[in-house]
Each structure stands twice: as C-alpha cells, then as structure tokens.
Design a protein around this motif. Structure first.
Motif, PDB file in Angstrom:
ATOM      1  N   LEU A 182     -30.683  67.228  42.127  1.00 39.91           N
ATOM      2  CA  LEU A 182     -29.315  67.434  41.662  1.00 39.91           C
ATOM      3  C   LEU A 182     -28.517  68.341  42.588  1.00 39.91           C
ATOM      4  O   LEU A 182     -27.297  68.423  42.469  1.00 39.91           O
ATOM      5  CB  LEU A 182     -29.320  68.013  40.242  1.00 39.91           C
ATOM      6  N   GLU A 183     -29.202  69.004  43.515  1.00 39.55           N
ATOM      7  CA  GLU A 183     -28.520  69.928  44.426  1.00 39.55           C
ATOM      8  C   GLU A 183     -28.513  69.447  45.873  1.00 39.55           C
ATOM      9  O   GLU A 183     -27.884  70.073  46.731  1.00 39.55           O
ATOM     10  CB  GLU A 183     -29.192  71.299  44.347  1.00 39.55           C
ATOM     11  N   MET A 184     -29.200  68.360  46.170  1.00 38.82           N
ATOM     12  CA  MET A 184     -29.259  67.870  47.543  1.00 38.82           C
ATOM     13  C   MET A 184     -27.881  67.439  48.009  1.00 38.82           C
ATOM     14  O   MET A 184     -27.160  66.719  47.303  1.00 38.82           O
ATOM     15  CB  MET A 184     -30.237  66.703  47.647  1.00 38.82           C
ATOM     16  N   THR A 185     -27.503  67.865  49.208  1.00 40.46           N
ATOM     17  CA  THR A 185     -26.182  67.528  49.727  1.00 40.46           C
ATOM     18  C   THR A 185     -26.186  66.152  50.385  1.00 40.46           C
ATOM     19  O   THR A 185     -27.233  65.666  50.839  1.00 40.46           O
ATOM     20  CB  THR A 185     -25.717  68.562  50.762  1.00 40.46           C
ATOM     21  N   GLU A 186     -25.027  65.559  50.434  1.00 40.15           N
ATOM     22  CA  GLU A 186     -24.891  64.268  51.104  1.00 40.15           C
ATOM     23  C   GLU A 186     -25.271  64.391  52.573  1.00 40.15           C
ATOM     24  O   GLU A 186     -25.912  63.496  53.140  1.00 40.15           O
ATOM     25  CB  GLU A 186     -23.448  63.770  50.974  1.00 40.15           C
ATOM     26  N   LYS A 187     -24.897  65.486  53.211  1.00 42.74           N
ATOM     27  CA  LYS A 187     -25.222  65.682  54.627  1.00 42.74           C
ATOM     28  C   LYS A 187     -26.734  65.725  54.848  1.00 42.74           C
ATOM     29  O   LYS A 187     -27.248  65.110  55.789  1.00 42.74           O
ATOM     30  CB  LYS A 187     -24.584  66.955  55.164  1.00 42.74           C
ATOM     31  N   ASP A 188     -27.439  66.466  53.987  1.00 42.54           N
ATOM     32  CA  ASP A 188     -28.892  66.532  54.137  1.00 42.54           C
ATOM     33  C   ASP A 188     -29.513  65.148  53.999  1.00 42.54           C
ATOM     34  O   ASP A 188     -30.405  64.770  54.766  1.00 42.54           O
ATOM     35  CB  ASP A 188     -29.500  67.475  53.098  1.00 42.54           C
ATOM     36  N   PHE A 189     -29.054  64.388  53.026  1.00 43.17           N
ATOM     37  CA  PHE A 189     -29.577  63.045  52.830  1.00 43.17           C
ATOM     38  C   PHE A 189     -29.280  62.174  54.048  1.00 43.17           C
ATOM     39  O   PHE A 189     -30.161  61.477  54.573  1.00 43.17           O
ATOM     40  CB  PHE A 189     -28.969  62.424  51.568  1.00 43.17           C
ATOM     41  N   ASP A 190     -28.035  62.224  54.516  1.00 45.22           N
ATOM     42  CA  ASP A 190     -27.637  61.410  55.668  1.00 45.22           C
ATOM     43  C   ASP A 190     -28.412  61.797  56.927  1.00 45.22           C
ATOM     44  O   ASP A 190     -28.831  60.928  57.706  1.00 45.22           O
ATOM     45  CB  ASP A 190     -26.141  61.557  55.939  1.00 45.22           C
ATOM     46  N   ASP A 191     -28.613  63.087  57.139  1.00 44.07           N
ATOM     47  CA  ASP A 191     -29.328  63.548  58.336  1.00 44.07           C
ATOM     48  C   ASP A 191     -30.739  62.975  58.374  1.00 44.07           C
ATOM     49  O   ASP A 191     -31.222  62.527  59.420  1.00 44.07           O
ATOM     50  CB  ASP A 191     -29.385  65.071  58.380  1.00 44.07           C
ATOM     51  N   VAL A 192     -31.415  63.010  57.231  1.00 43.85           N
ATOM     52  CA  VAL A 192     -32.788  62.507  57.170  1.00 43.85           C
ATOM     53  C   VAL A 192     -32.829  60.994  57.397  1.00 43.85           C
ATOM     54  O   VAL A 192     -33.656  60.490  58.171  1.00 43.85           O
ATOM     55  CB  VAL A 192     -33.443  62.877  55.823  1.00 43.85           C
ATOM     56  N   ILE A 193     -31.948  60.262  56.738  1.00 43.33           N
ATOM     57  CA  ILE A 193     -31.910  58.807  56.912  1.00 43.33           C
ATOM     58  C   ILE A 193     -31.577  58.446  58.358  1.00 43.33           C
ATOM     59  O   ILE A 193     -32.168  57.530  58.950  1.00 43.33           O
ATOM     60  CB  ILE A 193     -30.887  58.162  55.948  1.00 43.33           C
ATOM     61  N   ASN A 194     -30.656  59.170  58.957  1.00 42.97           N
ATOM     62  CA  ASN A 194     -30.238  58.866  60.332  1.00 42.97           C
ATOM     63  C   ASN A 194     -31.366  59.045  61.337  1.00 42.97           C
ATOM     64  O   ASN A 194     -31.518  58.246  62.269  1.00 42.97           O
ATOM     65  CB  ASN A 194     -29.048  59.732  60.724  1.00 42.97           C
ATOM     66  N   VAL A 195     -32.152  60.091  61.182  1.00 41.84           N
ATOM     67  CA  VAL A 195     -33.258  60.325  62.112  1.00 41.84           C
ATOM     68  C   VAL A 195     -34.460  59.457  61.761  1.00 41.84           C
ATOM     69  O   VAL A 195     -34.998  58.729  62.596  1.00 41.84           O
ATOM     70  CB  VAL A 195     -33.662  61.817  62.128  1.00 41.84           C
ATOM     71  N   ASN A 196     -34.892  59.522  60.503  1.00 50.87           N
ATOM     72  CA  ASN A 196     -36.167  58.919  60.118  1.00 50.87           C
ATOM     73  C   ASN A 196     -36.129  57.398  60.014  1.00 50.87           C
ATOM     74  O   ASN A 196     -37.140  56.745  60.265  1.00 50.87           O
ATOM     75  CB  ASN A 196     -36.623  59.475  58.765  1.00 50.87           C
ATOM     76  N   LEU A 197     -34.996  56.843  59.622  1.00 49.10           N
ATOM     77  CA  LEU A 197     -34.906  55.393  59.430  1.00 49.10           C
ATOM     78  C   LEU A 197     -34.044  54.728  60.499  1.00 49.10           C
ATOM     79  O   LEU A 197     -34.505  53.823  61.203  1.00 49.10           O
ATOM     80  CB  LEU A 197     -34.364  55.087  58.035  1.00 49.10           C
ATOM     81  N   LYS A 198     -32.815  55.192  60.639  1.00 50.19           N
ATOM     82  CA  LYS A 198     -31.959  54.626  61.685  1.00 50.19           C
ATOM     83  C   LYS A 198     -32.581  54.848  63.061  1.00 50.19           C
ATOM     84  O   LYS A 198     -32.514  53.972  63.935  1.00 50.19           O
ATOM     85  CB  LYS A 198     -30.571  55.266  61.622  1.00 50.19           C
ATOM     86  N   GLY A 199     -33.208  56.002  63.255  1.00 53.40           N
ATOM     87  CA  GLY A 199     -33.834  56.294  64.537  1.00 53.40           C
ATOM     88  C   GLY A 199     -34.955  55.328  64.865  1.00 53.40           C
ATOM     89  O   GLY A 199     -35.142  54.932  66.022  1.00 53.40           O
ATOM     90  N   VAL A 200     -35.724  54.926  63.856  1.00 56.31           N
ATOM     91  CA  VAL A 200     -36.781  53.939  64.065  1.00 56.31           C
ATOM     92  C   VAL A 200     -36.177  52.586  64.431  1.00 56.31           C
ATOM     93  O   VAL A 200     -36.666  51.876  65.319  1.00 56.31           O
ATOM     94  CB  VAL A 200     -37.663  53.829  62.807  1.00 56.31           C
ATOM     95  N   PHE A 201     -35.097  52.221  63.738  1.00 61.20           N
ATOM     96  CA  PHE A 201     -34.404  50.966  64.045  1.00 61.20           C
ATOM     97  C   PHE A 201     -33.885  50.956  65.479  1.00 61.20           C
ATOM     98  O   PHE A 201     -34.139  50.017  66.245  1.00 61.20           O
ATOM     99  CB  PHE A 201     -33.244  50.760  63.070  1.00 61.20           C
ATOM    100  N   LEU A 202     -33.169  52.010  65.875  1.00 57.54           N
ATOM    101  CA  LEU A 202     -32.582  52.047  67.214  1.00 57.54           C
ATOM    102  C   LEU A 202     -33.655  52.073  68.302  1.00 57.54           C
ATOM    103  O   LEU A 202     -33.558  51.345  69.301  1.00 57.54           O
ATOM    104  CB  LEU A 202     -31.673  53.266  67.356  1.00 57.54           C
ATOM    105  N   THR A 203     -34.661  52.891  68.106  1.00 55.05           N
ATOM    106  CA  THR A 203     -35.720  52.986  69.106  1.00 55.05           C
ATOM    107  C   THR A 203     -36.433  51.655  69.253  1.00 55.05           C
ATOM    108  O   THR A 203     -36.661  51.169  70.371  1.00 55.05           O
ATOM    109  CB  THR A 203     -36.730  54.079  68.719  1.00 55.05           C
ATOM    110  N   GLY A 204     -36.779  51.050  68.118  1.00 58.10           N
ATOM    111  CA  GLY A 204     -37.469  49.770  68.173  1.00 58.10           C
ATOM    112  C   GLY A 204     -36.621  48.669  68.774  1.00 58.10           C
ATOM    113  O   GLY A 204     -37.103  47.864  69.573  1.00 58.10           O
TER     114      GLY A 204
END
Length: 276
Positions: free
Chosen positions: A106-128
């Motif tokens: 309930l306290e997680m910020t949108e930025k924190d969520f976006d940062d994690v998705i961008n590195v952990n998921l989008k980063g895998v997509f871009l690298t691959g």
C-alpha cells in the motif's frame, strides 16, 4: 567432497553478462571465463566491474568491463556494438542485471515499481533482442540465459514489483525461445532461491532472520552464487543443446515444500566449487 567440474570448453566463444560486477552475475561470468570464454561484464557499477575484469583476464581470453543501464535501448545497443568491436561477436548472453525495491504494497511508489520493471523485465527484453539480432546476423546460433527467481512463482508481499518482474521474465523467456529457436538460438532461464549474495549477506549474522530463510529450504542451507554459475555454464554449452524455453529452479527444494523444515545449526556446508 569437492564438486566435479563440469567439463566443457568455451574457448572460441564470446559472452555478455549483465549485472556482471558481483554476486550471481560475476559467478556466471567466472564459470564461462574459467572454461575459456571471453566475457564482457556489463554493469551500472563500472568501477567494480573493471576491478573484476582485471582479476579475471588471462592470456587465453579477454574480460572487459562496460557501463550499461539495461533499461536504455541506446546503452544496450552500445553494449552489443562494443562487444562485437572488441571481441568479434556474441555467442552467449546472460541477462542477470536486476534490482529490488522493498516497501509494503500500500506504500510502494509508482517510481519504485517502474524502476524494477524497467531493469528486471524490460532490460531482459532489450538485452535479448539486441544480442539476438547480432546472433542472427552471425548465423551461428547462440545461447541466451535469463535470470528469473522463485519469486516469479511464489511471492513476498513487500517486493511486489520484483515478484511481477521475475514472473514476466519466465514467460518472456518462453516467448523468446519460441521466436529464436528457428535461428538456432536457445533461450532458457535460471530461477534461484536463497543465494548468498550481498542482499542475503546483510541478514546472515542475524540468527532469527536466517532461521526464517532456512526454514523454507529442505536442503538446509542457502545456495552459493557459484552454484548458479555452473548451471549457466551448462545451459550455455552444447550439452544443453536440446533444452529450449525452460526455467531451471536452483532453490534447494523450496518450491517443492508446502510447510517448513527444522533448521540445522550450523547449516550444512555447500560443496566446494571448481576453481580456475
């Protein structure tokens, strides 16, 4: 009893390991380097990556460091270009770069969520994607290994973004595998459980917290980064030539467990890993 080294040579191979400066990424890079691969350690922390690269360089192969934010298309393109220019191509990619942002849901910020998705998921997509384009151009196939997590299947409520990102990595791995198999590029994932990285080491001296960790691991101990590195070396090798679109769980039995286990004090020791 010492572990028997997995015998394979990557003498003519070139690898990129993202998040390669420390922890699991560094262990994966070493597992490849020890078997003759030339490796680019791509990491946001260039200083630490450079130190690791200098330690790993040998007369037989080259290990280079490169600063890269895997959430940036431009930087991933530069990473692949750098690897091709310096080492002559790309044969193996380990997409390991990842971050964690912890907070009550309930306290997680949108930025924190976006940062994690961008590195952990989008980063895998871009690298691959960018590495695979180079592999297709080369015409000799390749191997891509994405780093998932048991938290892609289970969940911890304070790391919702991380849970979501790793679940995405597992299914992205399947999508990539299907798309790239016709080009001779094998894509698989590794999903570690509790591994003794910097994050876990912070609680290693707290018996209460470590007991919580060990109570969900039937093997009775945490894993070592080198144990994940050995899996990566296997998946990158021709010994895994018919393994495509799979996620290998290195979790000490955690996902098979539907209760808790007694904690051994002290916990059993891991096997000795192969040395260079």
């Amino acid at each position: 009893m010492a572990a028997v080294p997995f015998s394979v040579s990557f003498a003519s191979k070139v690898a990129i390991v993202t998040g390669g400066a420390r922890g699991i990424g560094l262990a994966c890079a070493r597992a490849l380097c020890n078997r003759g691969a030339s490796v680019v350690l791509a990491d946001a922390d260039l200083e630490t990556a450079s130190k690791a690269a200098m330690e790993m360089n040998t007369q037989q192969n080259k290990v280079l460091a490169f600063a890269c934010d895997v959430s940036s298309t431009a930087e991933v393109e530069k990473l692949v270009q750098f690897t091709v220019e310096k080492l002559g191509g790309v044969d193996i990619v380990i997409s390991n770069a990842g971050i964690v942002r912890a907070a009550p849901f309930l306290e997680m910020t949108e930025k924190d969520f976006d940062d994690v998705i961008n590195v952990n998921l989008k980063g895998v997509f871009l690298t691959g994607q960018h590495a695979a384009r180079q592999m297709v151009k080369q015409g000799r196939g390749g191997a891509i290994i994405n780093m998932g997590s048991v938290n892609g299947v289970t969940a911890i409520p304070t790391i919702a973004g991380y849970n979501a990102s790793k679940g995405g990595v597992h299914n992205l791995t399947r999508s990539m595998a299907l798309a790239l198999a016709p080009h001779g590029i094998r894509v698989n994932a590794i999903a570690p459980g509790s591994i003794m990285t910097d994050v876990l080491r912070k609680v290693a001296d707290n018996p209460e917290e470590m007991n919580k960790v060990l109570s969900r691991v039937p093997l009775g101990r945490v894993g070592e980064p080198e144990e994940v590195g050995e899996i990566a070396a296997f998946l990158a090798s021709d010994s895994a030539s018919y393994i495509v679109g799979e996620t290998i769980y290195a979790d000490g039995g955690r996902l098979a467990l539907n209760y808790t286990v007694p904690v051994q004090n002290p916990p059993p020791k891991p096997p000795a890993m192969p040395q260079p």
